[in-house]
Scaffold this motif. Structure first.
Motif: not given
Ligand code: SF4
Ligand code: SF4
Lengths: 90, 377
Positions: A14, A19, A25, A55-56, A58-62, A67, B166, B171
């Motif tokens: 999602e 936002k 990235l 998940g890359a 999501m993990r890297n979105c500041p 999600t 992942p 950041h």
């Protein structure tokens, strides 16, 4: 990657455009080209069904704009999860 | 749908967790490792320098590991290494301590001067380790500190393989260490070009494909795992066939036990060799379906080729073999989703919920019809 496709409409990815701060990235880290930056400097999902839920993004979105229920898509892992045991996938 | 809850968000912040004892303590890897060729003196200590050519021993180890032998302890010490004669301005590349990945990384850096920061992924490759989180922000921050990298290099940039993303948040690494993460290409074969182009990746370098060459490399491990699961079943058929069939044990095992054992073997080969090999060509999106089709095809081919030997058997018995092949090939085909590069967790869950009842039914029906045929004989 058109040759390799899995199911349509099953992924949990999602994206909340409001936002997004347009850092780009997600487009860089995604191994399947799911995101692209638009002219108005926002990310856009251009190939959602190609998502493998790694998940890359999501993990890297500041901005926490993405999600996804990330996990290893492997049979062993799913069985371990069903049985409630911690087990290796690969 | 899945809005990030507060505590889920917190879990991403490495410093929110308790720091394990010993983390960040100064430590450089030992120079007493087979691939270390020399040392590079730095302000903080002696950094082992690694060769960029693989020896026959290295290649032999890779070969064994691809057959699933010695895979569990195939590691190098984590920490900082040098390639060539790096200095304070040289690039830093981050990698995993799976020796196979490590070897291929140093090989790809032949002729260059750079630093390698090897994370402790417990001998697992970057992508799988990133999925588990062992290749991740925390480990990277620990390793940065333990290596005193900030004192060794004057810049603040790290090159991290894209497939590590992942597990790691660029950041957060920046926030806690000051180091900026630049994601490098997916494939090591693109690394030299990426480095030569001023750290620019072409779109192709950012896509994970699944070419034949990569699928072939996976076959041995899949086959070994398939055999591990399937051989007990094959022995079961040989044993029960030999005991329950008429006449001598060996004769009965050959007549009644061998065909279902072969059917299982056909299922194993279909699921673990044919499915990876012909993946894009096999019909269906579900891997269980691809596996079953591969199994059906090989079954028909095999028993057509040996039809002179099988014409004495009842239909029931022949159908039981087919059911066994289908169950095994479909199951093992589905297991290949774990190694594939484009299947998602929710997709695999959905596939399993649909396919496992059928696979189970096929297996049980196969065994039952075989047993009934054996009784009627
Ligand atoms: S990573 Fe997040 S903030 Fe950056 S472009 Fe993608 S969605 Fe937008
Ligand atoms: S979860 Fe992975 S595959 Fe899916 S969009 Fe994000 S980066 Fe791409």
């Amino acid at each position: 990657m058109e040759r390799f496709r899995y199911f349509e409409d099953v992924v949990s990815l999602e994206f909340d455009k409001d936002k997004c701060i347009g850092c780009g990235l997600c487009a860089i880290v995604c191994p399947h080209g799911v995101f692209a930056l638009t002219r108005d400097h926002k990310a856009q999902m251009t190939a959602r069904n190609q998502c493998m839920e790694c998940g890359a993004c999501m993990r890297n979105c500041p901005a926490l704009a993405i999600t996804v229920e990330a996990g290893e898509g492997c049979v062993r892992g799913v069985i371990n999860e069903l049985l409630g045991i911690e087990g290796p996938c690969c | 749908m899945n809005a990030p809850s507060a505590d889920k968000g917190m879990a991403f912040l490495p410093m929110a967790k308790k720091v394990p004892t010993g983390a960040g303590e100064f430590k450089l890897p030992s120079i007493d490792q087979s691939f270390v060729q020399g040392t590079v003196a730095t302000s903080v200590g002696t950094v082992p320098q690694v060769g960029t050519e693989l020896t026959r021993q290295d290649k032999h180890e890779h070969y064994l590991v691809r057959w699933n032998i010695g895979r569990d302890h195939f590691t190098v010490e984590p920490g900082l290494y040098a390639v060539g004669r790096p200095d304070a301005g040289s690039l830093v590349l981050v990698g995993a301590n799976y020796k196979m990945s490590f070897d291929l990384l140093r090989q790809a850096l032949a002729g260059r001067d750079c630093w390698l920061l090897i994370l402790n992924t417990k001998g697992i490759n970057v992508w799988c380790a990133a999925g588990k989180g062992t290749f991740g922000t925390e480990e990277l921050l620990d390793r940065l500190q333990a290596s005193r990298l900030d004192a060794i290099v004057s810049h603040r940039q790290l090159i991290v393989p894209q497939l590590g993303a992942p597990g790691l948040a660029a950041h957060e690494v920046k926030k806690y260490s000051g180091f900026r993460v630049t994601y490098g290409p997916i494939s090591l074969k693109d690394l030299p070009e990426f480095l030569d182009n001023g750290l620019q990746a072409t779109p192709g370098m950012r896509r994970k494909t699944f070419p034949l060459r990569e699928r072939i490399v996976l076959i041995p491990v899949e086959l070994m795992q398939g055999l591990k699961q399937g051989i007990p079943l094959m022995l079961f058929f040989l044993l029960i066939g030999g005991l329950a069939g008429r006449g001598h044990f060996a004769g009965a095992a050959l007549i009644h036990g061998l065909p279902p054992a072969l059917a299982v073997l056909i299922g194993i080969i279909s699921g673990t060799v044919l499915t990876p090999l012909f993946l894009p060509r096999l019909p269906g999106r579900a891997f269980s379906c691809k596996g079953a089709i591969a199994g059906f095809s090989l079954f028909v081919l095999f028993f057509a080729a040996t039809s002179s030997l099988t014409h004495g058997y009842s239909y029931l018995e022949q159908v039981s073999w087919l059911l066994l092949t289908l169950a095994v090939s479909s199951w093992l085909g589905m297991a290949f989703t774990g190694a594939s590069t484009f299947t998602s967790l929710n997709g695999v869950k959905k596939e399993m919920l649909r396919a496992m009842p059928l696979q189970f039914f096929s297996l049980v029906a196969g065994i039952l019809s075989w047993a009934i045929a054996l009784r009627m004989y």
